[in-house]
Design a protein around this motif. Structure first.
Motif, PDB file in Angstrom:
ATOM      1  N   SER A  74       0.809  -1.214   0.000  1.00 38.47           N
ATOM      2  CA  SER A  74       0.000   0.000   0.000  1.00 38.47           C
ATOM      3  C   SER A  74       0.846   1.269   0.000  1.00 38.47           C
ATOM      4  O   SER A  74       1.868   1.352   0.687  1.00 38.47           O
ATOM      5  CB  SER A  74      -0.921   0.014   1.227  1.00 38.47           C
ATOM      6  OG  SER A  74      -1.604  -1.208   1.355  1.00 38.47           O
ATOM      7  N   SER A  75       0.395   2.268  -0.725  1.00 40.67           N
ATOM      8  CA  SER A  75       1.114   3.538  -0.798  1.00 40.67           C
ATOM      9  C   SER A  75       1.070   4.286   0.524  1.00 40.67           C
ATOM     10  O   SER A  75       1.897   5.169   0.775  1.00 40.67           O
ATOM     11  CB  SER A  75       0.532   4.417  -1.907  1.00 40.67           C
ATOM     12  OG  SER A  75      -0.845   4.652  -1.687  1.00 40.67           O
ATOM     13  N   LYS A  76       0.122   3.941   1.394  1.00 42.54           N
ATOM     14  CA  LYS A  76       0.026   4.615   2.700  1.00 42.54           C
ATOM     15  C   LYS A  76       1.098   4.126   3.671  1.00 42.54           C
ATOM     16  O   LYS A  76       1.269   4.712   4.745  1.00 42.54           O
ATOM     17  CB  LYS A  76      -1.366   4.406   3.305  1.00 42.54           C
ATOM     18  CG  LYS A  76      -1.687   2.969   3.650  1.00 42.54           C
ATOM     19  CD  LYS A  76      -3.097   2.827   4.205  1.00 42.54           C
ATOM     20  CE  LYS A  76      -3.415   1.381   4.547  1.00 42.54           C
ATOM     21  NZ  LYS A  76      -4.790   1.224   5.072  1.00 42.54           N
ATOM     22  N   ASN A  77       1.785   3.043   3.301  1.00 41.20           N
ATOM     23  CA  ASN A  77       2.816   2.486   4.169  1.00 41.20           C
ATOM     24  C   ASN A  77       4.206   2.923   3.733  1.00 41.20           C
ATOM     25  O   ASN A  77       4.458   3.159   2.551  1.00 41.20           O
ATOM     26  CB  ASN A  77       2.749   0.962   4.176  1.00 41.20           C
ATOM     27  CG  ASN A  77       1.457   0.423   4.758  1.00 41.20           C
ATOM     28  OD1 ASN A  77       0.620  -0.127   4.039  1.00 41.20           O
ATOM     29  ND2 ASN A  77       1.286   0.581   6.054  1.00 41.20           N
ATOM     30  N   SER A  78       5.122   2.995   4.683  1.00 42.00           N
ATOM     31  CA  SER A  78       6.506   3.347   4.380  1.00 42.00           C
ATOM     32  C   SER A  78       7.228   2.146   3.777  1.00 42.00           C
ATOM     33  O   SER A  78       6.742   1.004   3.838  1.00 42.00           O
ATOM     34  CB  SER A  78       7.227   3.781   5.651  1.00 42.00           C
ATOM     35  OG  SER A  78       7.395   2.672   6.531  1.00 42.00           O
ATOM     36  N   VAL A  79       8.411   2.392   3.223  1.00 39.58           N
ATOM     37  CA  VAL A  79       9.216   1.307   2.667  1.00 39.58           C
ATOM     38  C   VAL A  79       9.564   0.294   3.755  1.00 39.58           C
ATOM     39  O   VAL A  79       9.506  -0.924   3.537  1.00 39.58           O
ATOM     40  CB  VAL A  79      10.500   1.861   2.010  1.00 39.58           C
ATOM     41  CG1 VAL A  79      11.430   0.715   1.599  1.00 39.58           C
ATOM     42  CG2 VAL A  79      10.154   2.719   0.799  1.00 39.58           C
ATOM     43  N   ASP A  80       9.897   0.774   4.940  1.00 36.04           N
ATOM     44  CA  ASP A  80      10.236  -0.129   6.044  1.00 36.04           C
ATOM     45  C   ASP A  80       9.037  -0.982   6.450  1.00 36.04           C
ATOM     46  O   ASP A  80       9.177  -2.182   6.739  1.00 36.04           O
ATOM     47  CB  ASP A  80      10.737   0.660   7.250  1.00 36.04           C
ATOM     48  CG  ASP A  80      12.145   1.204   7.045  1.00 36.04           C
ATOM     49  OD1 ASP A  80      12.838   0.709   6.128  1.00 36.04           O
ATOM     50  OD2 ASP A  80      12.544   2.121   7.785  1.00 36.04           O
ATOM     51  N   ASN A 126       9.789   2.323  -8.330  1.00 37.20           N
ATOM     52  CA  ASN A 126       9.196   2.667  -7.044  1.00 37.20           C
ATOM     53  C   ASN A 126       9.738   1.731  -5.965  1.00 37.20           C
ATOM     54  O   ASN A 126       9.576   0.510  -6.049  1.00 37.20           O
ATOM     55  CB  ASN A 126       7.673   2.547  -7.142  1.00 37.20           C
ATOM     56  CG  ASN A 126       6.976   2.875  -5.845  1.00 37.20           C
ATOM     57  OD1 ASN A 126       6.972   2.086  -4.912  1.00 37.20           O
ATOM     58  ND2 ASN A 126       6.357   4.040  -5.798  1.00 37.20           N
ATOM     59  N   GLU A 127      10.380   2.291  -4.958  1.00 44.07           N
ATOM     60  CA  GLU A 127      11.088   1.476  -3.968  1.00 44.07           C
ATOM     61  C   GLU A 127      10.137   0.595  -3.171  1.00 44.07           C
ATOM     62  O   GLU A 127      10.444  -0.565  -2.861  1.00 44.07           O
ATOM     63  CB  GLU A 127      11.881   2.381  -3.021  1.00 44.07           C
ATOM     64  CG  GLU A 127      12.777   1.602  -2.064  1.00 44.07           C
ATOM     65  CD  GLU A 127      13.603   2.506  -1.169  1.00 44.07           C
ATOM     66  OE1 GLU A 127      14.404   1.977  -0.374  1.00 44.07           O
ATOM     67  OE2 GLU A 127      13.441   3.742  -1.258  1.00 44.07           O
ATOM     68  N   ARG A 128       8.997   1.124  -2.838  1.00 39.80           N
ATOM     69  CA  ARG A 128       8.026   0.363  -2.050  1.00 39.80           C
ATOM     70  C   ARG A 128       7.570  -0.899  -2.781  1.00 39.80           C
ATOM     71  O   ARG A 128       7.564  -2.011  -2.221  1.00 39.80           O
ATOM     72  CB  ARG A 128       6.830   1.274  -1.730  1.00 39.80           C
ATOM     73  CG  ARG A 128       5.663   0.604  -1.059  1.00 39.80           C
ATOM     74  CD  ARG A 128       4.577   1.642  -0.751  1.00 39.80           C
ATOM     75  NE  ARG A 128       4.298   2.497  -1.899  1.00 39.80           N
ATOM     76  CZ  ARG A 128       3.479   2.164  -2.898  1.00 39.80           C
ATOM     77  NH1 ARG A 128       2.866   1.006  -2.893  1.00 39.80           N
ATOM     78  NH2 ARG A 128       3.273   3.004  -3.901  1.00 39.80           N
ATOM     79  N   LEU A 129       7.216  -0.743  -4.052  1.00 38.45           N
ATOM     80  CA  LEU A 129       6.764  -1.885  -4.849  1.00 38.45           C
ATOM     81  C   LEU A 129       7.907  -2.844  -5.153  1.00 38.45           C
ATOM     82  O   LEU A 129       7.728  -4.064  -5.177  1.00 38.45           O
ATOM     83  CB  LEU A 129       6.119  -1.391  -6.146  1.00 38.45           C
ATOM     84  CG  LEU A 129       4.826  -0.587  -5.962  1.00 38.45           C
ATOM     85  CD1 LEU A 129       4.395   0.042  -7.281  1.00 38.45           C
ATOM     86  CD2 LEU A 129       3.712  -1.472  -5.422  1.00 38.45           C
ATOM     87  N   LEU A 130       9.095  -2.290  -5.378  1.00 38.44           N
ATOM     88  CA  LEU A 130      10.251  -3.133  -5.686  1.00 38.44           C
ATOM     89  C   LEU A 130      10.630  -4.004  -4.492  1.00 38.44           C
ATOM     90  O   LEU A 130      10.938  -5.191  -4.657  1.00 38.44           O
ATOM     91  CB  LEU A 130      11.433  -2.261  -6.100  1.00 38.44           C
ATOM     92  CG  LEU A 130      12.699  -3.000  -6.547  1.00 38.44           C
ATOM     93  CD1 LEU A 130      12.422  -3.887  -7.750  1.00 38.44           C
ATOM     94  CD2 LEU A 130      13.821  -2.010  -6.845  1.00 38.44           C
ATOM     95  N   VAL A 131      10.596  -3.446  -3.298  1.00 36.42           N
ATOM     96  CA  VAL A 131      10.899  -4.223  -2.096  1.00 36.42           C
ATOM     97  C   VAL A 131       9.936  -5.396  -1.952  1.00 36.42           C
ATOM     98  O   VAL A 131      10.342  -6.535  -1.670  1.00 36.42           O
ATOM     99  CB  VAL A 131      10.848  -3.320  -0.844  1.00 36.42           C
ATOM    100  CG1 VAL A 131      10.765  -4.156   0.430  1.00 36.42           C
ATOM    101  CG2 VAL A 131      12.064  -2.419  -0.789  1.00 36.42           C
ATOM    102  N   ALA A 132       8.656  -5.128  -2.177  1.00 36.83           N
ATOM    103  CA  ALA A 132       7.660  -6.196  -2.074  1.00 36.83           C
ATOM    104  C   ALA A 132       7.936  -7.302  -3.090  1.00 36.83           C
ATOM    105  O   ALA A 132       7.902  -8.497  -2.755  1.00 36.83           O
ATOM    106  CB  ALA A 132       6.257  -5.626  -2.282  1.00 36.83           C
ATOM    107  N   GLU A 133       8.226  -6.919  -4.329  1.00 32.50           N
ATOM    108  CA  GLU A 133       8.518  -7.913  -5.363  1.00 32.50           C
ATOM    109  C   GLU A 133       9.732  -8.757  -4.998  1.00 32.50           C
ATOM    110  O   GLU A 133       9.735  -9.990  -5.151  1.00 32.50           O
ATOM    111  CB  GLU A 133       8.749  -7.224  -6.709  1.00 32.50           C
ATOM    112  CG  GLU A 133       7.512  -6.619  -7.316  1.00 32.50           C
ATOM    113  CD  GLU A 133       7.750  -6.075  -8.719  1.00 32.50           C
ATOM    114  OE1 GLU A 133       6.795  -5.579  -9.323  1.00 32.50           O
ATOM    115  OE2 GLU A 133       8.906  -6.137  -9.211  1.00 32.50           O
TER     116      GLU A 133
END
Length: 257
Positions: A74-80, A126-133
């Motif tokens: 979710s975009s509402k969450n931070s990368v961490d 996008n760092e958030r999406l990349l971390v999840a992947e």
């Protein structure tokens, strides 16, 4: 045959209904008792699981044919926070035996700028999406990066009724949920050769044209005006999975959604 759907949202529900009709055992996780009751009524085996917490065990079997992983980054969450969530997802999956996993990501991973973006593009993701992947990337897994999701009650025009549209000149990188479900089920049944696939309809009309067409079709009010302030020409190329699966789209253009 058994399938596990992690984070069973809108797409997951449609996939679940497909497999229930085929007589499969469908297991799903969600994050609320209300959602559990709803999914259980559709014939699913459901557990409330919060992957933000370390203890995310359920009483499900440990062997499945397929896993559809639609836990949101979710975009509402931070990368961490996303990293923490998907570390728990990974730990959960590591305790399972399965033939194939498909993880649902987003074309939002590509930067909002002019250009044609294929699965090989690796800059400024996008760092958030990349971390999840990266957390759920396994040898027997594939990533589907979904375009803007529409169909059924999700109608593009209703989000702009009596409002100013700032994105009308942008190309639409959309996909109908019917095609997403078909590409997921066909992907499970086929030998996929690549780790990542973009899922978008093959035609990219302007968002303005999509709004005008869907407003007319479904009776929504038009935007108050169109402003071309945000008019970058970003096109996501979804041809790889079309060639891979020899797939013909049910809805090839967003103007017909």
């Amino acid at each position: 045959m058994k399938i596990l759907i992690l984070g069973c949202g809108w797409v997951g529900k449609e996939v679940a209904k497909y497999y229930v009709e085929k007589g499969w055992q469908v297991f799903a996780t969600c994050t609320s008792q209300e959602k559990k009751n709803y999914l259980s009524a559709l014939g699913l085996h459901v557990a409330v699981v919060n992957f933000d917490l370390k203890d995310s065990n359920s009483e499900f079997p440990t062997t499945f044919d397929y896993i559809l992983n639609s836990v949101p980054a979710s975009s509402k969450n931070s990368v961490d926070e996303i990293s923490n969530r998907f570390e728990h997802v990974r730990q959960y999956i590591d305790n399972l035996k399965f033939r194939k996993q498909i993880y649902l990501s987003s074309i939002g991973i590509y930067p909002d700028q002019d250009g044609v973006f294929t699965e090989d593009y690796t800059e400024d993701l996008n760092e958030r999406l990349l971390v999840a992947e990266q957390k759920v990337e396994l040898t027997n897994s594939h990533i589907y990066r979904l375009g803007g999701l529409f169909g059924k009650n999700r109608i593009f025009a209703k989000y702009f009724a009596n409002r100013i549209c700032m994105t009308g000149d942008q190309p639409a990188n959309f996909i109908h949920v019917d095609d997403v479900v078909a590409l997921i089920t066909k992907g499970f049944d086929s030998h996929l050769h690549y780790p990542i696939y973009n899922l978008v309809a093959p035609e990219h009309p302007s968002k303005r044209d999509v709004i005008l067409a869907s407003a007319k079709k479904y009776g929504f009010d038009l935007p108050l005006s169109f402003n071309s302030e945000n008019s970058f020409q970003k096109i996501v190329d979804g041809s790889l999975i079309i060639k891979e699966l020899k797939y013909s789209f049910k809805h090839s253009s967003p103007v017909t959604f």
